[in-house]
Every structure is written in structure tokens, then in C-alpha cells.
Design an enzyme around this catalytic site. Structure first.
Site, PDB file in Angstrom:
ATOM      1  CD  GLU A 150      -2.272   1.177   2.923  1.00  0.00           C
ATOM      2  OE1 GLU A 150      -2.090   0.187   3.653  1.00  0.00           O
ATOM      3  OE2 GLU A 150      -2.941   2.163   3.275  1.00  0.00           O
ATOM      4  CG  ASP A 189       0.085   1.816   6.090  1.00  0.00           C
ATOM      5  OD1 ASP A 189       1.164   1.208   5.934  1.00  0.00           O
ATOM      6  OD2 ASP A 189      -0.162   2.938   5.621  1.00  0.00           O
ATOM      7  CG  ASP A 229      -3.901   3.010   8.611  1.00  0.00           C
ATOM      8  OD1 ASP A 229      -4.215   2.126   7.778  1.00  0.00           O
ATOM      9  OD2 ASP A 229      -3.294   4.042   8.298  1.00  0.00           O
ATOM     10  CG  ASP A 263      -7.325   4.924   4.843  1.00  0.00           C
ATOM     11  OD1 ASP A 263      -8.563   4.820   4.994  1.00  0.00           O
ATOM     12  OD2 ASP A 263      -6.737   5.994   4.593  1.00  0.00           O
TER      13      ASP A 263
END
Ligand code: 0RA
Length: 634
Positions: free
Chosen positions: A426, A499, A501, A503
Site C-alpha cells: 500500500e 498499514d 490502520d 485504510d
């Protein structure tokens, strides 16, 4: 419920063929194996008998318990196994059923066992393979009991009670440790099967209690397979009320439910005698051919398809289709290595013509639904045509190989696909770190720019137009959808690295959905992984450590009470430099990865729908609970 009206029958009807030594000598012949699968099979055989009684219309409740002592007890509220004397054995019908092979009710097609696969010999087989087994029958106001060990009666059938107000049968058994090397029942495996049995037998309650753990579930589907397709579609937009039919032809019960939704995928489940025939067979072939024929005929008749238009293809009519086909066949032939394909040739024609008649009638009677269905199929046909053109263009011009991939994929030098890994990363900054930190011989990096589109909602042709998806398809080199060929894969490890998180988890979900829908065999082959980057770096004096979860971090901080501690949270992969990324996430010798498995296509299908469909709340639930399903891999 398919109320196959059975002629009441008694002990005289039960045929006697052979004893039970054969079963103990070659258990695999009767239950497939003596591993965990065979062990669970014992339970299914006993429950099948109660389900048969339910299908005959005499029972609506089955209770299954795993006892703390390892025994299994199954109780139903049917008529109770007959206890009168059997003409040929001179013993009670109950004892005959329990101690002779082929002593089921299968004679001159008046009565036959429809669920399961053992043709009424299930109880005797389970008895033969149990160190202890007992049966209690409530019938004619009495309670009867008989006990057995390794298939032999320990004593006569006794009346142990009077004044029984209800009727029914209870069977308890302890699998024989001489036969089964390991006797451990798995709650989830059993629950899944009972759930299936419940929706295949409408109006029957199945209660399942694991007394070892206290876990308990009950299944009941008022509308049977019709409820099931509704449930499958509950997170999607259904295009009409379900079509449902049930017919008995020449002793074969044919039950079909179907409902289209606005998605682009097909979820069709075929069962024969309550067995999930995952490899399809004649019932599925008959269903498909009727579906294509009837919808084309209808579309022509309604002039939705004009004279010059070509027919809807099989693929066109299967887009967005959710269906269950359940047949009950007197003498099922199961084929294939895992015996999960129905082979009976006659079933194809029977299903095809019964479904043909019923579906035509349904369309005539529900013209608005008919129109919605045909329009859906036509849209599918147009999209397929557009996708084909796009693909042809791509192949002809070689567009994908050159411009799309150029500058995107940092390939590795190794030739053998088995040793090659593709990291889907990503964001460009993480992509940059990964390119520098990787082992260039075996590790390729494909950075993704932003979010890839939600393929559940996108048409296949739009999907193909998307740069990131095309890069992914081209990079893997094995095609997609029906044309996907795992043998052509350029990498045998495809690793999603996002990641830690919100997203990141969203992108991971989108990628998982893409692989699930368009490259399913890649998951089946065990080639799909999720990288596990660390969440924290803790500096303690001169020492530093990478920690991969909050729990790990807390445990570590609790251990080191003294000295100066600095905790750094890593939100994105981009925050790590190339060396750090190698040390923590890329290095095959030190990293941890999750292998993505699809344990159960049916459950997973629903999960993926929940995840990608319109409704938001169920999506949250999935994200919290899914990852413990993936198995750990190094
Ligand atoms: C044959 C005849 C009858 C009942 C059953 C079989 C029966 C078998 C099982 C096995 C588990 N539960 C069961 N419940 C019923 C009844 C015949 C009659 O009453 O006329």
C-alpha cells in the site's frame, strides 16, 4: 418438508443380509476413514436416521449432545424404532436394525432412506464401531431399552418404563478407541453440518449442545432452502421474491429455491440426499440447462430478446444468482475422490423437466419478477461482451504488459515460481522502502496507488479497466475469473502488505474480495498471505524490540519496569526505513505471515458479501472477528 408418504411398515419388511464383523474389519468401506472425518460421520449417521423420520413427517425435533464423558446422545420425537418381532431374525426390529447390515427400510421403493449415504445401515455401522451403544425407544406408552458393545447386544430388549406420553428414539454411543485413533469431536464441524441438515429439512428443530464447553446452538428454517436463499441475500439487494419448487417424480424428490440479487457473482449449492455435492453432478447440470433454456424462451416470448439478438449464455443467467438445489434420490451414486458429485444419469432429465415446468409457470405468474430477472441477465450479457472486447484489445495491443506494468512492478530475478514472492504494498512510500529493503532475487514489489476499487460493486468490465487491478492480473500472469489458471502463476506467494490502520484494513479487505471473486484457486492453493508488520518499536536502554500487537507490547512493558523506555507506534509501513522493513516484515527467516484460507466456501461467501455489500454494521463485525480464522504460517 417433502412429505413422502411412507407406507407404515413393520419388522417383516426389514431385510437381513450380513453381520457386523465386516464393518469392524474394514471400517473405511462404510464410513470412509477412521480419522476425524470418519469419527464425525458416526454422528451424522445417527442424526440422519432422525432426519429421515422427520422427512417422513413424523418428527420435528432432534436433540444432539456431546457428553462430558465423550459419548454422543441423539434424541428425536419420531414414532420410535419398532420393537415388534422380526420375521426372519426372530429378534425385535430394533435389535435387527442395530445388529444386521442392510437391515434398513429399503424395499420395493415404498420406503427408502433419503438422507445420508448409508441406506439405512447407518445405525448398525455406528453400533459396530462403538465400544458402547444404547437405544431407548418411547412407543406405545412404554420405554424400551437395549445395550450393545462393539455391535453385539449385551442383553435382551427390556421395558424399563411405562406411561411414556411421548414417542421417539434416543441413541447414545461411545466410539470404539480400538477403531478410532483419536476421539475428539469438533463443535464447529458438527454445528455446520447440523445447520445444513436443518435448512434441507424445513420445519425441523435441531438442538446441539456441547456439554464439555456449554456451547449450544439451535437451527430451524421455517421455509427450508427458501429461507436459506433469502438469508444468503440478506445483505444484498434481492431483485424479486424467491422462486421455490418441490416435486416428487418417480420417487425422486426435487426441491429448488432461487433468487437473483444485484451482484455479479454466483452462489449455487447442490445437495443430494442432504450431502453437499461440492463437485456438482447430474442434478446441477439439469438445473443449469433448465435455467438457461427457460429464461431464453421467456425472453423471446416477451419480446425482450428480439429476433436478431443472440441467446443469453449460461454465464449470463448465473450472474447474481443464489440458488439451492436439493434432491433426494432412492439410490444415490456418489462419484469422485471425495464422493461429492452426484452421478445418477436419470436425475439430470428429471430435474431439467421439473424445473422447466415450474420456472416457466413462475415467470408467467410473476411477470414483473420475470422482467427484472431477464434485465439482469441482459446487463450481464452486455458487460461480458464489453469485457471480452476490452480483453481482446488488451491482448492484441499488449497494453498490459508494457505501459501498465512499466514502472509499477519491481520484479525479482529468480525463475522458479515456487521460490518467487509478490508483495502487494500500500502506498508509494512503503513501496519505495520495500523495493530497497527486499531480497531482489526472490521478492517482487507491486505498489498500489490509493485504494483499489470495490470489486463487489463494480462490473467486471469496469474492474478490468482499473489500472491497479490490471497491473495485479498481469503481474500474476495467470488470467482471472473463469480463465484463471493457477499453473501459470508467476509467484507462489502473494503477500498483501498494508498499514495497520483503518485504510490499510480496508485495502486489505478489497484485495481479499478481489482474490476471492476472481482468483479463488489461488486461495485454495494456499498461495495468498497477509504480511504482519510490527505495531511498536520499544527502546529500552540500549536494547530495542519490535512488537506485533498491543498485547505483546503490554506484556513486554510489564516485564521491564526499570530504565528508560521509549515506545514508538508504527502507523504506516512508510515510517519504516528499508532495513527495518526487511528485519521485521520481509526477511523469510524472521517474519510472521498469515496464510489466508477459505475453510468453508458457503460461510466465506456470506462473509465476503457482508464485508463488501451495502450494509455497514455487519462489515464491522467481520473485521473484528475474521483474522483468527486464518491459520498461522511462517
Ligand atoms: C421404521 C419404521 C418406523 C420408525 C422408524 C423406522 C424410525 C427409525 C428411527 C431411527 C431414529 N429415529 C427413528 N424413528 C423412527 C415406524 C413404523 C410405524 O410406527 O409404523
Amino acid at each position: 418438508m417433502p412429505k413422502t408418504k411412507l407406507k407404515d411398515y413393520t419388522a417383516a419388511d426389514i431385510q437381513v443380509l450380513e453381520g457386523l464383523e465386516a464393518v469392524r474389519r474394514r471400517p473405511g468401506m462404510y464410513i470412509g476413514s477412521t480419522d476425524s472425518r470418519g469419527l464425525h460421520h458416526l454422528v451424522y449417521e445417527i442424526v440422519d436416521n432422525s432426519i429421515d423420520e422427520a422427512m417422513a413427517g413424523h418428527c420435528n425435533e432432534v436433540d444432539i449432545r456431546i457428553k462430558p464423558d465423550g459419548s454422543v446422545v441423539v434424541t428425536d420425537n419420531g414414532r420410535g424404532i419398532p420393537t415388534d418381532k422380526h420375521r426372519r431374525t426372530g429378534k425385535s426390529a430394533l435389535e435387527t436394525v442395530m445388529t444386521y447390515l442392510h437391515a434398513g427400510g429399503k424395499f420395493d421403493h415404498q420406503a427408502y432412506k433419503v438422507s445420508g449415504g448409508l441406506h439405512g445401515v447407518g445405525a448398525a455401522v455406528v453400533n459396530a464401531l462403538s465400544s458402547e451403544l444404547w437405544v431407548e425407544v418411547r412407543r406405545d406408552g412404554k420405554i424400551y431399552r437395549q445395550e450393545y458393545s462393539r455391535g453385539k447386544a449385551k442383553g435382551a430388549l427390556k421395558v424399563i418404563g411405562n406411561g411414556a406420553k411421548t414417542s421417539g428414539t434416543t441413541t447414545g454411543f461411545v466410539p470404539d478407541p480400538d477403531i478410532f485413533p483419536e476421539i475428539v469431536f469438533d463443535f464447529e464441524t458438527l454445528a455446520q453440518r447440523f445447520r445444513e441438515m436443518a435448512f434441507l429439512t424445513k420445519g425441523v428443530w435441531l438442538h446441539f449442545t456441547d456439554e464439555r464447553s456449554g456451547l449450544e446452538v439451535s437451527y430451524y428454517f421455517e421455509g427450508g432452502i427458501k429461507s436459506f436463499v433469502k438469508r444468503m441475500n440478506r445483505d444484498r439487494k434481492a431483485l424479486h421474491e424467491p422462486f421455490y419448487m418441490e416435486r416428487t417424480v418417480e420417487g425422486n424428490v426435487i426441491e429448488i429455491a432461487l433468487q437473483y440479487n444485484d451482484s455479479f457473482t454466483e452462489s449455487v449449492f447442490a445437495f443430494a440426499n442432504c450431502i453437499n455435492t461440492i463437485d456438482g453432478g447430474t442434478h446441477l447440470t439439469g438445473f443449469r440447462s433448465a435455467l438457461t433454456r427457460v429464461l431464453n424462451d421467456y425472453a423471446r416470448k416477451q419480446k425482450i430478446l428480439k429476433d436478431g439478438d443472440s441467446n443469453l449464455s449460461g454465464e449470463d443467467v448465473r450472474e447474481g444468482l443464489v440458488a439451492v438445489i436439493s434432491v433426494k434420490v432412492p439410490e444415490p451414486q456418489f462419484e469422485g475422490q471425495t464422493k461429492t458429485r452426484l452421478g445418477n444419469a436419470e436425475v439430470k432429465g428429471l430435474v431439467e423437466s421439473a424445473m422447466g415446468v415450474e420456472l416457466s409457470r413462475y415467470l408467467e405468474e410473476h411477470p414483473a419478477d420475470g422482467r427484472h430477472i431477464i434485465e439482469k441477465c441482459l446487463t450481464a450479457a452486455r458487460a461480458r461482451e464489453a469485457a471480452r472486447k476490452a480483453r481482446d484489445l488488451v491482448i492484441k495491443k499488449g497494453v498490459l504488459d508494457d505501459s501498465v506494468l512499466l514502472g509499477k512492478l519491481a520484479d525479482c530475478s529468480e525463475r522458479d515460481p515456487a521460490l518467487r514472492e509478490l508483495f502487494i504494498v500500500e502506498g508509494p512510500s512503503a513501496g519505495g522502502s520495500a523495493k530497497q529493503g527486499r531480497d531482489r532475487r526472490t521478492q517482487a514489489i507491486l505498489p498500489l496507488r490509493g485504494k483499489i476499487l470495490n470489486v463487489e460493486k463494480a462490473r467486471p468490465d469496469k474492474m478490468l479497466a482499473h489500472t491497479e487491478i490490471r497491473a495485479l492480473i498481469t503481474g500474476l500472469g495467470a488470467g482471472f475469473g473463469d480463465d484463471f489458471d493457477a499453473a501459470k502463476l508467476r509467484y507462489h506467494r502473494v503477500i498483501i502488505m498494508t498499514d495497520a490502520d483503518v485504510d490499510g484494513s480496508h485495502i486489505r479487505t478489497l484485495l481479499l474480495t478481489f482474490f476471492f471473486r476472481y482468483m479463488h484457486p489461488l486461495i485454495d492453493a494456499g498461495y495468498l498471505y497477509i504480511a504482519q508488520p510490527p505495531l511498536y518499536r520499544v527502546q529500552h536502554g540500549k536494547e530495542h524490540r519490535w512488537l506485533f500487537s498491543d498485547a505483546e507490547k503490554d506484556a513486554y512493558l510489564n516485564r521491564i519496569k526499570d530504565g528508560k523506555v521509549n515506545v514508538q507506534r508504527y502507523k504506516g509501513l512508510g515510517e519504516m526505513n528499508p532495513e527495518q522493513l526487511w528485519d521485521t516484515t520481509l526477511d523469510p527467516a524472521r517474519r510472521t505471515m498469515l496464510r489466508v484460507t477459505v475453510e468453508d466456501v458457503m460461510a466465506a461467501d456470506h462473509v465476503f458479501t457482508q464485508l463488501m455489500g451495502e450494509e455497514v454494521p455487519p462489515r464491522k463485525k467481520f473485521i473484528q472477528s475474521h483474522y483468527d480464522k486464518a491459520t498461522l504460517d511462517i
